[in-house]
Design a protein around this motif. Structure first.
Motif, PDB file in Angstrom:
ATOM      1  N   THR A  79       2.606   2.885   2.873  1.00  0.00           N
ATOM      2  CA  THR A  79       1.755   2.786   4.061  1.00  0.00           C
ATOM      3  C   THR A  79       1.486   1.349   4.468  1.00  0.00           C
ATOM      4  N   THR A 131      -4.899  13.546  -2.965  1.00  0.00           N
ATOM      5  CA  THR A 131      -4.221  12.319  -2.545  1.00  0.00           C
ATOM      6  C   THR A 131      -4.846  11.119  -3.246  1.00  0.00           C
ATOM      7  N   ALA A 172       0.830  -1.198   0.000  1.00  0.00           N
ATOM      8  CA  ALA A 172       0.000   0.000   0.000  1.00  0.00           C
ATOM      9  C   ALA A 172       0.868   1.252   0.000  1.00  0.00           C
ATOM     10  N   THR A 193      -4.650   6.877  -3.069  1.00  0.00           N
ATOM     11  CA  THR A 193      -4.176   5.762  -2.263  1.00  0.00           C
ATOM     12  C   THR A 193      -4.548   4.451  -2.940  1.00  0.00           C
ATOM     13  N   LYS A 225       0.532   5.863  -0.677  1.00  0.00           N
ATOM     14  CA  LYS A 225      -0.284   7.044  -0.959  1.00  0.00           C
ATOM     15  C   LYS A 225       0.600   8.055  -1.674  1.00  0.00           C
ATOM     16  N   ASP A 246       0.655  12.132  -2.578  1.00  0.00           N
ATOM     17  CA  ASP A 246       0.069  13.455  -2.331  1.00  0.00           C
ATOM     18  C   ASP A 246       0.587  14.439  -3.364  1.00  0.00           C
ATOM     19  N   LEU A 249      -1.701   2.131  -8.092  1.00  0.00           N
ATOM     20  CA  LEU A 249      -1.233   3.510  -8.233  1.00  0.00           C
ATOM     21  C   LEU A 249      -0.409   3.702  -9.510  1.00  0.00           C
TER      22      LEU A 249
END
Length: 182
Positions: free
Chosen positions: A131, A95, A58, A97, A60, A62, A103
């Motif tokens: 994450t 953002t 995982a 995620t 993210k 930004d 992604l």
């Protein structure tokens, strides 16, 4: 007689100090992107951001707009055709995620949709954070997209002039075109 040769140790230890920087988990995090006013900009046409971490964990991403007192709706949005990622907008930060693979697909299909008549040049601070998995030594990767706006030629139109359509006359227009009415 044979002589025995050998050694014995009660205990042994060794300390190894390793210094250096952790390998980057992303590519293309600091890139200049030239977009044209009123036209959608596709990042895959230049150099898209990619997460290169070896494990599909995982993450993210930004995107923080540095845009004086303007807001994202006044400047333009980042969007993607990928529906597997979650997109949130808080203040001037968008953002995304999802997993690395989700992604990367979203970033490959990332687009900037400038607001109408916007050709502003501005930086977007980019932060990629893992994450999921063992985060003991996780350090976010940071960079900056330089968004360079290019003005598009604007067309202006004059209201049509009222013309009297009489018989047996010639009408000359501003561009030199002449019509004869009989």
């Amino acid at each position: 007689k044979k002589k025995k040769i050998g050694s014995s140790y009660a205990s042994a230890s060794q300390t190894i100090n390793v210094t250096g920087q952790e390998a980057s988990e992303v590519e293309n995090i600091s890139v200049t992107h030239n977009y044209t006013e009123d036209q959608v900009y596709y990042f895959k046409d230049n150099t898209p951001l990619q997460i290169i971490h070896p494990i599909n964990q995982a993450f993210k991403v930004d995107f923080n707009y540095t845009i004086d007192s303007r807001t994202i709706p006044e400047v333009g949005y980042f969007n993607t055709s990928n529906t597997d990622v979650t997109k949130t907008t808080v203040g001037n930060t968008i953002t995304f995620t999802g997993t690395r693979d989700q992604l990367n697909d979203a970033l490959e299909n990332l687009r900037f949709e400038p607001a109408t008549d916007v050709n502003l040049s501005f930086p977007i601070n980019v932060t990629v954070t893992r994450t999921g998995g063992d985060l003991t030594f996780e350090t976010p990767s940071t960079g900056q997209f330089s968004m360079v706006g290019n003005a598009q030629t604007e067309f202006t139109f004059k209201a049509p002039a009222k013309i009297s359509w009489n018989e047996d006359i010639a009408v000359r227009f501003d561009n030199g075109l002449v019509f004869f009415f009989f």
